[in-house]
Write a protein that holds these residues in place. Structure first.
Motif, PDB file in Angstrom:
ATOM      1  N   SER A  81      38.131  62.570   5.023  1.00 51.70           N
ATOM      2  CA  SER A  81      39.102  62.047   4.069  1.00 51.70           C
ATOM      3  C   SER A  81      39.391  63.060   2.967  1.00 51.70           C
ATOM      4  CB  SER A  81      38.561  60.752   3.449  1.00 51.70           C
ATOM      5  OG  SER A  81      39.363  60.318   2.370  1.00 51.70           O
ATOM      6  N   GLU A 141      37.193  55.159   6.505  1.00 54.41           N
ATOM      7  CA  GLU A 141      37.690  53.797   6.320  1.00 54.41           C
ATOM      8  C   GLU A 141      38.377  53.637   4.959  1.00 54.41           C
ATOM      9  OE1 GLU A 141      34.886  53.978   9.493  1.00 54.41           O
ATOM     10  OE2 GLU A 141      34.691  54.613   7.398  1.00 54.41           O
ATOM     11  N   ALA A 142      37.902  54.397   3.961  1.00 51.63           N
ATOM     12  CA  ALA A 142      38.484  54.303   2.627  1.00 51.63           C
ATOM     13  C   ALA A 142      39.857  54.968   2.557  1.00 51.63           C
ATOM     14  CB  ALA A 142      37.553  54.945   1.601  1.00 51.63           C
ATOM     15  N   GLN A 143      39.964  56.155   3.133  1.00 48.37           N
ATOM     16  CA  GLN A 143      41.233  56.885   3.028  1.00 48.37           C
ATOM     17  C   GLN A 143      41.402  57.851   4.197  1.00 48.37           C
ATOM     18  OE1 GLN A 143      41.694  59.420  -0.438  1.00 48.37           O
ATOM     19  NE2 GLN A 143      43.897  59.088  -0.501  1.00 48.37           N
ATOM     20  N   ARG A 157      46.961  58.120   4.463  1.00 47.64           N
ATOM     21  CA  ARG A 157      46.912  57.012   3.508  1.00 47.64           C
ATOM     22  C   ARG A 157      46.863  57.575   2.092  1.00 47.64           C
ATOM     23  NH1 ARG A 157      45.803  51.556   3.437  1.00 47.64           N
ATOM     24  NH2 ARG A 157      44.971  50.777   1.457  1.00 47.64           N
ATOM     25  N   PRO A 211      43.274  55.038  -1.671  1.00 50.37           N
ATOM     26  CA  PRO A 211      42.060  54.653  -0.933  1.00 50.37           C
ATOM     27  C   PRO A 211      41.756  53.162  -1.037  1.00 50.37           C
ATOM     28  CG  PRO A 211      41.471  55.702  -2.992  1.00 50.37           C
ATOM     29  CD  PRO A 211      42.965  55.814  -2.879  1.00 50.37           C
ATOM     30  N   ARG A 212      41.118  52.637  -0.008  1.00 49.98           N
ATOM     31  CA  ARG A 212      40.568  51.284  -0.054  1.00 49.98           C
ATOM     32  C   ARG A 212      39.178  51.350  -0.708  1.00 49.98           C
ATOM     33  NH1 ARG A 212      41.866  51.940   5.496  1.00 49.98           N
ATOM     34  NH2 ARG A 212      43.795  50.905   6.133  1.00 49.98           N
ATOM     35  N   VAL A 213      38.773  50.268  -1.280  1.00 50.00           N
ATOM     36  CA  VAL A 213      37.439  50.193  -1.861  1.00 50.00           C
ATOM     37  C   VAL A 213      36.497  49.647  -0.793  1.00 50.00           C
ATOM     38  CG1 VAL A 213      35.994  49.214  -3.668  1.00 50.00           C
ATOM     39  CG2 VAL A 213      38.359  49.843  -4.167  1.00 50.00           C
ATOM     40  N   VAL A 214      35.699  50.515  -0.217  1.00 52.88           N
ATOM     41  CA  VAL A 214      34.752  50.154   0.837  1.00 52.88           C
ATOM     42  C   VAL A 214      33.409  50.807   0.519  1.00 52.88           C
ATOM     43  CG1 VAL A 214      36.584  49.992   2.570  1.00 52.88           C
ATOM     44  CG2 VAL A 214      35.340  52.136   2.287  1.00 52.88           C
TER      45      VAL A 214
END
Length: 235
Positions: A43, A156-158, A162, A165-168
């Motif tokens: 990422s 999975e976050a970015q 994308r 980023p998602r918060v994971v």
């Protein structure tokens, strides 16, 4: 100066608040002296999360495109990476790759930490790909230990493409330093460089528990099918 101010005032508080990354094996990083931190690359945020967990400054070899963008955004991005002391790398040919190795050797001979992604580019599918031998050449020419660093959860976050980023949950795992002093004076031997690189990638594989693909990431990206263009939006 900018690096430490930005890191302590902006980067570390922001990333810890957003992701609360779990850090393992930080004691494996040397308190002083040269070392190579070799990471998997999943990422864009890898190059921010990793330094946020380490007190010492890490100089990364970054792709040249971060320094050549146009417009206000491009100029700001280039200024940011230069202020942080990051080194642009032209990835367009063999001679360009050797220039990157020379820059890395210079950083290590200065007693600094060098961050590098042996795969050469981000993984497009979350798997780990074959490492390039530049990291091995730098290690053998300088005698610097190699500390493998696995980023877990950042894909999975970015993933590539994308913007936000998602918060994971994210884990940053540092492995035990790899010593290649037994190969001293053999930096010019192709088979030795490949053996050292493969040992580094195997250590990363054990830390990250990714699936491994024995081909270069750039080649796999080029062969991957492109996403379908939605109806009515074809070029």
């Amino acid at each position: 100066m900018f690096y430490h101010l930005f890191k302590s005032i902006v980067l570390v508080p922001l990333l810890r608040c957003l992701f609360r990354p779990r850090v393992e094996g930080l004691e494996n990083l040397p308190a002083s002296g040269a070392a190579i931190i070799a990471g998997n690359h999943l990422s864009f945020c890898d190059s921010f999360l990793m330094p946020a967990t380490v007190k010492r400054r890490i100089t990364f070899l970054c792709k040249q495109e971060y320094f050549t963008g146009r417009g206000v955004k491009g100029r700001l991005t280039a200024a940011f990476f230069r202020a942080c002391g990051q080194i642009p790398v032209d990835r367009s040919g063999r001679s360009a790759g050797q220039a990157a190795v020379e820059e890395g050797v210079r950083v290590l001979r200065g007693g600094e930490l060098l961050g590098i992604y042996p795969e050469g580019t981000r993984s497009h599918d979350g798997r780990m790909y074959k490492g390039k031998t530049g990291v091995a050449e730098m290690a053998l020419r300088t005698g610097a230990p190699v500390v493998p660093c696995a980023m877990i959860g950042t894909f999975e976050a970015q993933p590539a493409g994308r913007r936000l980023p998602r918060v994971v949950p994210i884990t940053i795992r540092f492995g035990e330093p790899l010593d290649f002093s037994r190969y001293a004076g053999m930096a010019g031997q192709r088979l030795v460089l490949r053996a050292v690189t493969d040992e580094i990638m195997y250590a990363l594989l054990k830390l990250s528990e990714q699936e491994y693909v024995d081909t270069y990431a750039a080649e796999a990206k080029a062969r991957a099918p492109r996403p379908a263009v939605p109806a009515g939006r074809a070029a």
